[in-house]
Design a protein around this motif. Sequence first.
Motif, short mmCIF file in Angstrom:
data_model
loop_
_atom_site.label_atom_id
_atom_site.label_comp_id
_atom_site.label_asym_id
_atom_site.label_seq_id
_atom_site.Cartn_x
_atom_site.Cartn_y
_atom_site.Cartn_z
N LEU A 223 36.45 28.06 25.06
CA LEU A 223 37.30 29.22 25.30
C LEU A 223 38.26 28.95 26.46
CD1 LEU A 223 37.97 32.24 24.81
CD2 LEU A 223 36.12 32.80 26.41
N GLN A 224 39.53 29.30 26.24
CA GLN A 224 40.54 29.17 27.29
C GLN A 224 41.40 30.43 27.32
OE1 GLN A 224 42.89 25.59 27.68
NE2 GLN A 224 41.43 24.39 26.46
N THR A 225 41.83 30.80 28.51
CA THR A 225 42.79 31.89 28.67
C THR A 225 43.89 31.43 29.59
OG1 THR A 225 41.61 32.86 30.56
CG2 THR A 225 40.98 33.63 28.36
N VAL A 226 45.10 31.89 29.33
CA VAL A 226 46.25 31.55 30.16
C VAL A 226 46.92 32.85 30.60
CG1 VAL A 226 48.46 30.34 30.27
CG2 VAL A 226 46.61 29.40 28.89
N LEU B 295 39.45 34.68 36.10
CA LEU B 295 38.39 35.65 36.34
C LEU B 295 37.71 35.38 37.67
CD1 LEU B 295 35.78 36.90 33.81
CD2 LEU B 295 35.00 35.94 35.96
N MET B 296 37.42 34.11 37.97
CA MET B 296 36.78 33.76 39.23
C MET B 296 37.68 34.06 40.41
SD MET B 296 33.73 32.83 38.55
CE MET B 296 33.34 32.25 40.18
N SER C 140 42.34 29.17 32.46
CA SER C 140 40.90 29.27 32.74
C SER C 140 40.13 28.70 31.57
CB SER C 140 40.51 30.73 32.96
OG SER C 140 41.24 31.30 34.04
N ARG C 141 39.18 27.82 31.85
CA ARG C 141 38.38 27.17 30.82
C ARG C 141 36.92 27.54 30.97
NH1 ARG C 141 42.40 23.67 32.38
NH2 ARG C 141 43.71 22.84 30.69
N TYR C 142 36.30 27.86 29.84
CA TYR C 142 34.89 28.24 29.83
C TYR C 142 34.16 27.37 28.81
CZ TYR C 142 37.24 32.29 31.85
OH TYR C 142 38.03 33.10 32.60
N ASP D 179 43.68 43.03 29.20
CA ASP D 179 43.84 42.45 30.54
C ASP D 179 42.83 43.11 31.48
OD1 ASP D 179 44.79 41.04 32.71
OD2 ASP D 179 46.49 42.39 33.07
N PRO D 180 41.55 42.82 31.32
CA PRO D 180 40.51 43.53 32.07
C PRO D 180 40.56 43.28 33.57
CG PRO D 180 39.58 41.68 30.87
CD PRO D 180 40.99 41.82 30.40
N HIS D 181 40.17 44.30 34.33
CA HIS D 181 40.11 44.21 35.79
C HIS D 181 38.66 43.97 36.19
CE1 HIS D 181 40.95 44.93 39.98
NE2 HIS D 181 40.03 45.86 40.02
N VAL D 182 38.43 42.92 36.94
CA VAL D 182 37.08 42.55 37.37
C VAL D 182 36.94 42.87 38.85
CG1 VAL D 182 35.40 40.69 37.54
CG2 VAL D 182 37.04 40.70 35.65
N ALA D 183 35.95 43.69 39.19
CA ALA D 183 35.76 44.10 40.59
C ALA D 183 34.30 43.90 40.99
CB ALA D 183 36.15 45.57 40.77
#
Length: 311
Positions: free
Chosen positions: A126-129, A135-136, A172-174, A260-264
């Motif tokens: 999985l990759q996201t650009v 995310l990290m 981002s690579r997972y 486009d989730p927000h991570v908190a």
Amino acid sequence: LKHAQGKAEFTFPKIAYGSNLFEQGSALAYLRDGVLTIPAAKFSAYGGTVEARGNVQLLACPLAYQLERLAADHLALEPALAANGLGDFAAISGTLYLEARARGQAIAEPAFRTLAADAKMRIENLQTVGTGGSLMDQVWMQLDNPLLLQLLPRLHAKVAEAKQAAATPTTSRYDTATATLTLRDGIATLSDARLALPDYRLEAAGTILPFDDRLDLAAKLIASPAETAKLTDGKDRSAYLPYEDGGLMVPLAIRSPLHDPHVAPDLDLLLKNALAGATGDESEPLLDDLSDSDRKHVEKGLEILGSFLKP
């Protein structure tokens, strides 16, 4: 139609539906008592294969269907999303493996909210650009707190790198993403979700409203014991911070929008644990290493925490 009976077998080299291209397809179908049964169907798409079986109640009003099994193997995620008008997810790529079943009524778009489905999926590579960092990076930037920086010396570099990445496009690579989804009444329940990253894993559960572009997930980010040792300079910080499976655990909330989730991080919980640990015998050496302004900030937190902890 009620009394019609029949059997059909067909194959096709190529069929285009909108931007979707299906190839090397075959299917077997039976019609009896107004029910169209498809015991086997198979085709190639997006670099992989799809197999399905199910039935359609042709005399039902509205028309009803049941997908007894849908299996997708080795599907390229990026072209599949693009072909189905999901442009907001165009920056996501990977290889999808899926097992699912579903039932519903009618074929008009509003009827999708009546769809009931269960699915298990796995995404490899999985990759996201996107911009704004990975995310990290979102996690590290929100852990920029003097007490946490003191407990996790390596966090200084992580925060600096995250701030720099936030201003540039980031890939981002997972390793692997897995999840179980249950869809009822337009609400998807996510469980057993796990995202594997180098030195970390993310576990999540909660609800997703796919038709409203909303999600509400509780998650936790768990560092490997080796990565935790790097973050803490080899010190055991389990008296100050949550640990799980021998590694640092950061509780998270993941919120809308879906594309486009927000991570908190749950900073309140982390600081409560850290401040509670700082009230022990080792608190003075820990606080003495802080600057005067940071020390006053932490001592004020200790004072507030103490008022909550009083019986």
